[in-house]
Design an enzyme around this catalytic site. Structure first.
Site, PDB file in Angstrom:
ATOM      1  N   GLU A 177       7.146  16.263  16.581  1.00  0.00           N
ATOM      2  CA  GLU A 177       7.731  16.051  15.260  1.00  0.00           C
ATOM      3  C   GLU A 177       7.030  16.955  14.247  1.00  0.00           C
ATOM      4  O   GLU A 177       5.875  16.726  13.878  1.00  0.00           O
ATOM      5  CB  GLU A 177       7.613  14.589  14.836  1.00  0.00           C
TER       6      GLU A 177
ATOM      7  N   CYS B 160      12.097  11.190   8.916  1.00  0.00           N
ATOM      8  CA  CYS B 160      11.947  10.749  10.301  1.00  0.00           C
ATOM      9  C   CYS B 160      13.251  10.839  11.079  1.00  0.00           C
ATOM     10  O   CYS B 160      13.239  10.941  12.305  1.00  0.00           O
ATOM     11  CB  CYS B 160      11.396   9.324  10.348  1.00  0.00           C
TER      12      CYS B 160
ATOM     13  N   GLU C  40       8.577   1.279  11.861  1.00  0.00           N
ATOM     14  CA  GLU C  40       9.600   2.336  11.894  1.00  0.00           C
ATOM     15  C   GLU C  40       8.844   3.644  11.879  1.00  0.00           C
ATOM     16  O   GLU C  40       8.215   3.992  10.875  1.00  0.00           O
ATOM     17  CB  GLU C  40      10.555   2.200  10.703  1.00  0.00           C
TER      18      GLU C  40
ATOM     19  N   LYS D 210       0.857  -1.173   0.000  1.00  0.00           N
ATOM     20  CA  LYS D 210       0.000   0.000   0.000  1.00  0.00           C
ATOM     21  C   LYS D 210       0.900   1.231   0.000  1.00  0.00           C
ATOM     22  O   LYS D 210       1.423   1.640   1.038  1.00  0.00           O
ATOM     23  CB  LYS D 210      -0.925   0.047   1.217  1.00  0.00           C
TER      24      LYS D 210
END
Length: 483
Positions: free
Chosen positions: A377, A282, A247, A171
């Site tokens: 973040e 990230c 992750e 996906k």
């Protein structure tokens, strides 16, 4: 179109979703809006392909040959793929050409070459038995990809999973599906059997959740936000207890101690860590934790290097920064910048937000360790500077986070570098540089940055396999009735 069982097909509902060029706002194409029915079809194709062993039973050299063929085809079509990636994601074409596509090839080829070089084991159990410990492919793997590195994250998943002999349902992010569909087509041309690599396009709710809950999916590997990663753990618990590898996010520290040397080089790394890929990374070094004695000298150099990072049209190779992925994410990042302007922090560079697409490199000084700019973040080109006065304070600030993906330490003192690397709670710690290691080193995080495994290295290959013990009794039996 989705790519299921070796062919392109519309969604079963007939519905579509647009994919848009973030830099221009123009619709590039209409993609199939997959849903649970399309997921069922793709998983069924992958399960049949796995169970009839059309891939995993091939000789290791044959599987290796197919994956290397795919690498050759990607090299042949690299310019086409680079333009697709840049237009679909807003990434600078220079990064697509010079980083993402070469790394895709390197990752897939590395795992392909590993196929016939990993040996199973025989345990030392004495003369009366033989105990074999063997790896077997885990089965049907669902890979749910992020939008910030579409090609590279695809390689991180298909390289080890296909090398291990699994079948897959991918996906891609709804915003960035074009290159995944093209890679699936090239994989079929390279010789990958039908049904081994399937692509279902659509939203997280309509495609991601059904994959996470599907009882015929044996494993989910996910890269993306921590909040979404947690949902996949719930889906696993509520379905078939499938293996889940996550992750997730990061709020990564870059520590510069008072004895750091070559401050111009340190500044170049700090700017790269914060702004590369528009900060949509990230492992971005978004927290600069710097000793007060060298802060002013370092900031002068950081601002000079930041001036070199030009923002604009992603298809112009002169630009280091392109467009943010979409207007919604642009608004989120712009809101953090406004929040910083209204706080006690000091905006010392950048801060311009343009046309709902482009955000220039932005630097805030005087950020406090518990401020939103230091804790949340942002996933944009925003660097927060935190001042410290000692080594211990720097480590404490670095670990003051729910995340633990990566970190960097700059110091000229070897013992302090080792102490820092041991003390920081992160999956990767680089010393006197910024980076993530390479294909030979595992990548993943501590705390809420990761769960269940690692990308890259032989460890990534192993996580797509199950370990089986085969015990053979060789003990002497006086009963000869079976002779």
């Amino acid at each position: 179109m989705c790519f299921i069982d070796g062919e392109f097909r519309p969604s079963l509902s007939g519905k579509t979703i647009p994919t848009t060029n973030p830099a221009t706002g123009q619709i590039i194409a209409q993609l199939a809006a997959g849903n649970a029915a399309d997921v069922d079809l793709a998983v069924s194709a992958a399960k049949i392909a796995f169970n009839d062993q059309r891939w995993c039973s091939l000789h290791p050299n044959e599987r290796k040959h197919v994956l290397i063929n795919l690498c050759h085809l990607v090299e042949t079509h690299k310019h086409e793929l680079a333009v697709l990636e840049s237009m679909d994601s807003g990434k600078p074409i220079r990064d697509c050409e010079l980083i993402d596509i070469p790394e895709f090839i390197h990752v897939v080829k590395w795992h392909a070459e590993l196929i016939d070089k990993i040996y199973d084991q025989s345990a030392p159990v004495g003369p009366n038995a033989v105990a074999m410990v063997v790896r077997e492919p885990i089965g049907v793997v669902a890979a749910v990809l992020p939008w910030n590195f579409p090609l590279l994250m695809l390689a991180w998943k298909i390289g080890p999973a296909l090398a291990a002999g699994c079948s897959m349902v991918i996906k891609p992010a709804a915003q960035t599906s074009l290159t995944a569909l093209r890679i699936a087509e090239l994989a079929l041309e390279a010789g990958l059997p039908r049904g081994i690599l399937n692509i279902v396009t659509g939203t997280g709710v309509e495609v991601g959740e059904p994959l996470g809950r599907h009882k015929d999916v044996d494993m989910v590997t996910f890269t993306g936000s921590t909040a979404t990663g947690k949902r996949f753990l719930s889906y696993s618990a509520e379905s078939n207890l499938k293996k889940v590898v996550l992750e997730c996010g990061g709020k990564n520290p870059c520590i510069v101690l008072e004895d750091a040397e070559h401050l111009d080089k340190v500044a170049a790394f700090a700017v790269q860590a914060a702004f590369w890929n528009m900060g949509e990374n990230c492992s971005a070094g978004s927290r600069l934790i710097v000793h007060k004695s060298i802060k002013s000298k370092l900031l002068e150099r950081i601002k000079a290097h930041a001036c070199e990072w030009k923002t604009g049209d992603p298809l112009n190779p002169a630009n280091h920064l392109g467009a943010l992925i979409d207007k919604c994410h642009f608004a989120k990042v712009a809101n953090y910048i406004q929040l910083g302007k209204e706080s006690n922090a000091s905006l010392i560079f950048g801060g311009e937000c343009i046309d709902g697409a482009f955000i220039h490199p932005t630097i805030f000084d005087d950020v406090m360790p518990d401020d939103a700019l230091a804790q949340e973040e942002i996933f944009g080109p925003v660097l927060s500077i935190i001042t410290v006065s000692s080594f211990d304070e720097a480590i404490a600030v670095a670990n003051n986070s729910d995340y633990g993906l990566s970190a960097s330490v700059f110091t000229s003192h070897a013992k302090r570098a080792i102490r820092a690397a041991q003390s920081i709670k992160a999956g990767t710690v680089t010393v006197n540089c910024f980076g993530e290691g390479d294909i030979t080193t595992p990548f993943g995080g501590y705390k809420q940055s990761g769960f269940g495994g690692r990308d890259n290295s032989i460890h990534a290959h192993d996580q797509f396999t199950e370990l089986k013990t085969i015990w053979i009794d060789l003990s002497d039996d006086s009963d000869d009735s079976l002779d």
